[in-house]
Design a protein around this motif. Sequence first.
Motif, PDB file in Angstrom:
ATOM      1  N   MET A 174      15.014  13.189  -4.030  1.00 11.86           N
ATOM      2  CA  MET A 174      15.382  12.347  -2.896  1.00 11.86           C
ATOM      3  C   MET A 174      16.290  11.175  -3.258  1.00 11.86           C
ATOM      4  O   MET A 174      17.144  10.787  -2.477  1.00 11.86           O
ATOM      5  CB  MET A 174      14.094  11.815  -2.269  1.00 11.86           C
ATOM      6  N   TYR A 175      16.067  10.613  -4.436  1.00 10.24           N
ATOM      7  CA  TYR A 175      16.846   9.408  -4.803  1.00 10.24           C
ATOM      8  C   TYR A 175      17.600   9.589  -6.120  1.00 10.24           C
ATOM      9  O   TYR A 175      18.033   8.581  -6.702  1.00 10.24           O
ATOM     10  CB  TYR A 175      15.921   8.205  -4.998  1.00 10.24           C
ATOM     11  N   ASP A 176      17.686  10.823  -6.634  1.00 16.48           N
ATOM     12  CA  ASP A 176      18.272  11.046  -7.970  1.00 16.48           C
ATOM     13  C   ASP A 176      17.559  10.167  -8.991  1.00 16.48           C
ATOM     14  O   ASP A 176      18.174   9.644  -9.935  1.00 16.48           O
ATOM     15  CB  ASP A 176      19.772  10.702  -7.989  1.00 16.48           C
ATOM     16  N   LEU A 228       8.587 -13.008   0.559  1.00 13.23           N
ATOM     17  CA  LEU A 228       9.815 -12.436  -0.018  1.00 13.23           C
ATOM     18  C   LEU A 228       9.714 -10.940  -0.285  1.00 13.23           C
ATOM     19  O   LEU A 228      10.541 -10.361  -0.991  1.00 13.23           O
ATOM     20  CB  LEU A 228      10.204 -13.179  -1.294  1.00 13.23           C
ATOM     21  N   GLY A 229       8.675 -10.299   0.266  1.00 15.04           N
ATOM     22  CA  GLY A 229       8.584  -8.847   0.152  1.00 15.04           C
ATOM     23  C   GLY A 229       8.322  -8.379  -1.270  1.00 15.04           C
ATOM     24  O   GLY A 229       7.785  -9.109  -2.111  1.00 15.04           O
ATOM     25  N   GLY A 230       8.738  -7.150  -1.541  1.00 20.30           N
ATOM     26  CA  GLY A 230       8.520  -6.573  -2.876  1.00 20.30           C
ATOM     27  C   GLY A 230       9.852  -6.330  -3.548  1.00 20.30           C
ATOM     28  O   GLY A 230      10.783  -7.098  -3.378  1.00 20.30           O
ATOM     29  N   GLY A 231       9.914  -5.253  -4.331  1.00 24.02           N
ATOM     30  CA  GLY A 231      11.202  -4.839  -4.895  1.00 24.02           C
ATOM     31  C   GLY A 231      11.376  -5.058  -6.388  1.00 24.02           C
ATOM     32  O   GLY A 231      12.365  -4.575  -6.944  1.00 24.02           O
ATOM     33  N   PHE A 232      10.475  -5.784  -7.053  1.00 21.12           N
ATOM     34  CA  PHE A 232      10.648  -6.029  -8.494  1.00 21.12           C
ATOM     35  C   PHE A 232      10.725  -4.691  -9.226  1.00 21.12           C
ATOM     36  O   PHE A 232       9.824  -3.854  -9.108  1.00 21.12           O
ATOM     37  CB  PHE A 232       9.491  -6.845  -9.079  1.00 21.12           C
ATOM     38  N   GLY A 233      11.793  -4.505 -10.008  1.00 23.92           N
ATOM     39  CA  GLY A 233      12.023  -3.226 -10.683  1.00 23.92           C
ATOM     40  C   GLY A 233      11.105  -3.027 -11.888  1.00 23.92           C
ATOM     41  O   GLY A 233      10.451  -3.962 -12.364  1.00 23.92           O
ATOM     42  N   LYS A 272      19.308   4.825  -0.139  1.00 19.61           N
ATOM     43  CA  LYS A 272      18.124   5.110   0.699  1.00 19.61           C
ATOM     44  C   LYS A 272      17.020   4.067   0.537  1.00 19.61           C
ATOM     45  O   LYS A 272      16.004   4.145   1.224  1.00 19.61           O
ATOM     46  CB  LYS A 272      17.568   6.501   0.364  1.00 19.61           C
ATOM     47  N   THR A 273      17.174   3.147  -0.393  1.00 17.92           N
ATOM     48  CA  THR A 273      16.097   2.162  -0.577  1.00 17.92           C
ATOM     49  C   THR A 273      16.598   0.731  -0.507  1.00 17.92           C
ATOM     50  O   THR A 273      15.910  -0.196  -0.929  1.00 17.92           O
ATOM     51  CB  THR A 273      15.371   2.361  -1.937  1.00 17.92           C
ATOM     52  N   THR A 274      17.793   0.535   0.030  1.00 19.51           N
ATOM     53  CA  THR A 274      18.270  -0.837   0.203  1.00 19.51           C
ATOM     54  C   THR A 274      17.968  -1.253   1.639  1.00 19.51           C
ATOM     55  O   THR A 274      18.132  -0.467   2.568  1.00 19.51           O
ATOM     56  CB  THR A 274      19.766  -0.964  -0.173  1.00 19.51           C
ATOM     57  N   VAL A 334       0.821  -1.215   0.000  1.00 21.16           N
ATOM     58  CA  VAL A 334       0.000   0.000   0.000  1.00 21.16           C
ATOM     59  C   VAL A 334       0.853   1.263   0.000  1.00 21.16           C
ATOM     60  O   VAL A 334       0.455   2.294  -0.531  1.00 21.16           O
ATOM     61  CB  VAL A 334      -0.963  -0.031   1.220  1.00 21.16           C
ATOM     62  N   LYS A 335       2.059   1.175   0.563  1.00 20.51           N
ATOM     63  CA  LYS A 335       2.901   2.375   0.646  1.00 20.51           C
ATOM     64  C   LYS A 335       3.231   2.938  -0.738  1.00 20.51           C
ATOM     65  O   LYS A 335       3.481   4.125  -0.878  1.00 20.51           O
ATOM     66  CB  LYS A 335       4.191   2.069   1.414  1.00 20.51           C
ATOM     67  N   ALA A 336       3.210   2.094  -1.760  1.00 19.63           N
ATOM     68  CA  ALA A 336       3.574   2.565  -3.102  1.00 19.63           C
ATOM     69  C   ALA A 336       2.548   3.573  -3.625  1.00 19.63           C
ATOM     70  O   ALA A 336       2.900   4.557  -4.275  1.00 19.63           O
ATOM     71  CB  ALA A 336       3.692   1.391  -4.068  1.00 19.63           C
ATOM     72  N   ASN A 337       1.302   3.306  -3.366  1.00 19.92           N
ATOM     73  CA  ASN A 337       0.236   4.246  -3.733  1.00 19.92           C
ATOM     74  C   ASN A 337      -1.005   3.838  -2.946  1.00 19.92           C
ATOM     75  O   ASN A 337      -1.570   2.775  -3.184  1.00 19.92           O
ATOM     76  CB  ASN A 337      -0.062   4.209  -5.238  1.00 19.92           C
ATOM     77  N   LEU A 378       4.009 -12.403  -1.477  1.00 21.90           N
ATOM     78  CA  LEU A 378       4.833 -11.372  -2.123  1.00 21.90           C
ATOM     79  C   LEU A 378       4.208 -10.016  -1.830  1.00 21.90           C
ATOM     80  O   LEU A 378       2.985  -9.924  -1.657  1.00 21.90           O
ATOM     81  CB  LEU A 378       4.897 -11.602  -3.641  1.00 21.90           C
ATOM     82  N   GLU A 379       5.039  -8.984  -1.794  1.00 22.36           N
ATOM     83  CA  GLU A 379       4.544  -7.643  -1.471  1.00 22.36           C
ATOM     84  C   GLU A 379       4.917  -6.636  -2.562  1.00 22.36           C
ATOM     85  O   GLU A 379       5.585  -5.641  -2.305  1.00 22.36           O
ATOM     86  CB  GLU A 379       5.143  -7.184  -0.132  1.00 22.36           C
ATOM     87  N   PRO A 380       4.523  -6.859  -3.795  1.00 19.74           N
ATOM     88  CA  PRO A 380       4.899  -5.931  -4.856  1.00 19.74           C
ATOM     89  C   PRO A 380       4.110  -4.628  -4.786  1.00 19.74           C
ATOM     90  O   PRO A 380       2.904  -4.636  -4.557  1.00 19.74           O
ATOM     91  CB  PRO A 380       4.529  -6.699  -6.139  1.00 19.74           C
ATOM     92  N   GLY A 381       4.797  -3.535  -4.959  1.00 20.77           N
ATOM     93  CA  GLY A 381       4.129  -2.234  -5.016  1.00 20.77           C
ATOM     94  C   GLY A 381       4.426  -1.593  -6.351  1.00 20.77           C
ATOM     95  O   GLY A 381       3.578  -1.504  -7.241  1.00 20.77           O
ATOM     96  N   ARG A 382       5.701  -1.198  -6.515  1.00 20.67           N
ATOM     97  CA  ARG A 382       6.126  -0.479  -7.710  1.00 20.67           C
ATOM     98  C   ARG A 382       5.810  -1.240  -8.999  1.00 20.67           C
ATOM     99  O   ARG A 382       5.368  -0.659  -9.978  1.00 20.67           O
ATOM    100  CB  ARG A 382       7.635  -0.254  -7.630  1.00 20.67           C
ATOM    101  N   PHE A 383       6.021  -2.556  -9.001  1.00 22.04           N
ATOM    102  CA  PHE A 383       5.822  -3.351 -10.216  1.00 22.04           C
ATOM    103  C   PHE A 383       4.381  -3.199 -10.716  1.00 22.04           C
ATOM    104  O   PHE A 383       4.119  -3.183 -11.916  1.00 22.04           O
ATOM    105  CB  PHE A 383       6.127  -4.830  -9.921  1.00 22.04           C
ATOM    106  N   LEU A 439       9.019 -13.864  11.225  1.00 26.34           N
ATOM    107  CA  LEU A 439      10.230 -13.145  11.615  1.00 26.34           C
ATOM    108  C   LEU A 439      10.869 -12.558  10.376  1.00 26.34           C
ATOM    109  O   LEU A 439      11.069 -13.260   9.376  1.00 26.34           O
ATOM    110  CB  LEU A 439      11.206 -14.094  12.316  1.00 26.34           C
ATOM    111  N   ARG A 440      11.154 -11.251  10.439  1.00 25.64           N
ATOM    112  CA  ARG A 440      11.795 -10.621   9.279  1.00 25.64           C
ATOM    113  C   ARG A 440      13.308 -10.772   9.388  1.00 25.64           C
ATOM    114  O   ARG A 440      13.936 -10.250  10.308  1.00 25.64           O
ATOM    115  CB  ARG A 440      11.438  -9.146   9.197  1.00 25.64           C
ATOM    116  N   LEU A 441      13.854 -11.482   8.438  1.00 24.13           N
ATOM    117  CA  LEU A 441      15.293 -11.714   8.415  1.00 24.13           C
ATOM    118  C   LEU A 441      15.978 -10.649   7.579  1.00 24.13           C
ATOM    119  O   LEU A 441      15.461 -10.224   6.541  1.00 24.13           O
ATOM    120  CB  LEU A 441      15.597 -13.085   7.792  1.00 24.13           C
TER     121      LEU A 441
END
Length: 426
Positions: free
Chosen positions: A315-317, A236-241, A161-163, A59-62, A272-277, A148-150
Amino acid sequence: MDYFHYQNNELFCEEVPVAELAKEFGTPLWVYSKRTLLHHVRQIQTAFAAVEPVLCYSVKANSSLGILKVMQEAGTSFDVVSGGELFRVQKAGADTTKVVFAGVGKTDAEIRQALECKVLMFNVESEAELDAIAAVAGSMNVVAPVALRLNPDVDAKTHAKTTTGKKGNKFGMDIERAGMLAKKVLADKRLALKGIHMHLGSPILTIEPYAEAVEKATQVIRDYRAQGHDINWINLGGGFGINYRQQEAKPASAFAEVIVPAVQSVNCRLALEPGRFIVGNAGVLLSQVIYTKREGGKLFVIQDAAMNDLVRPAMYDAFHRIWPVAPSVTPPTDYEAEIPGCEPADVVGPICESGDYLAKGRWLPPVVRGDLLCTFSAGAYGTAMSSNYNSRPRGAEVMVDGSNYKLIRQREDYGDLVARELVSLG
Ligand code: LLP
């Protein structure tokens, strides 16, 4: 791929000329394509179909309700990181028993709210948080489901700033500490260990970090099971570019190729937690040129969208493609190379900071006062990170669906800017 395209030198979102939307709703204006949103959800669902994943749209993505409603209709669940996001997904009609609750700083009030909603799992980031969840669950006489978040110490090669999955980031726990906590959970009737969670960073353009992380995840699952845990979830969270520049992103199927067999090997459920994708390339920001000026040997295009609307470049160039809505030059495939008929310009906003820009040294066709510009790939972390800096009301948001469109958020007005302030100056 997305459903924004030029036809006879005019930009369309699906079947709607976006200039019409700017005329009706003004600028800055956020325009979303429902078809693109659904297409991206389907791409992930199809790629991972063999393990029937629970897709928790991040949800944080939008977090606009109009976007959440489309996700809800498409059958996704949600990843939330605050009580406010949980409130939003409830407003959108979500089944909260499939929602995952992440974040390093959950308060007791938020933990209670999430337990009342019977969320699927808390992604737990520290021992102190685990203790707080156990205490709140105990006081409510319920069992809290936790993952548990590893922190797998994997380098996702994203912006500093996003790693998130490298040693030294504030997120998660190292595998040894998580192992100790797993033992603690086993002895605590207020807690149930459902799974493990990882999120490596964002956006990720290679497969290797996932391959490395999922291998660590399966090993941890085996270890925990050997300790007696009935543990069945890997998140496995999000992060797909996505393609911000050209075609640099990997398709969902490339990630699935390494993740699916690993998940199958330990017979786990996958979240999975995709936002940006999903939302990144499904939204654009329309703006209007206010002035152009030449100073210090440079051309500045001053337009009415600013860092308060889209903070990512400052913020992130971050790189966002920008092109006129009705261009005199056909849009290039490579926006970073020299473009014939164009000239490099800084595309800036009206905010009083040198960091207020959408692009620097960008090749653009000639533009004049009143022209409309489109900043592409602005659907993720655009409105969600917007502010009222310089007392600028936030823009409106429109959802396009085929040849129809709907205003999903009204433009703010000056009244909104002071609505919560209690000092009256008469
Ligand atoms: N899950 C967790 C635990 C996260 O921290 C994030 C993003 C996501 C999922 C969703 O990641 P995505 O699929 O959207 O890449 N504001 C930055 C990005 C910050 C990402 C924060 N966490 C930007 O504009 O690039």
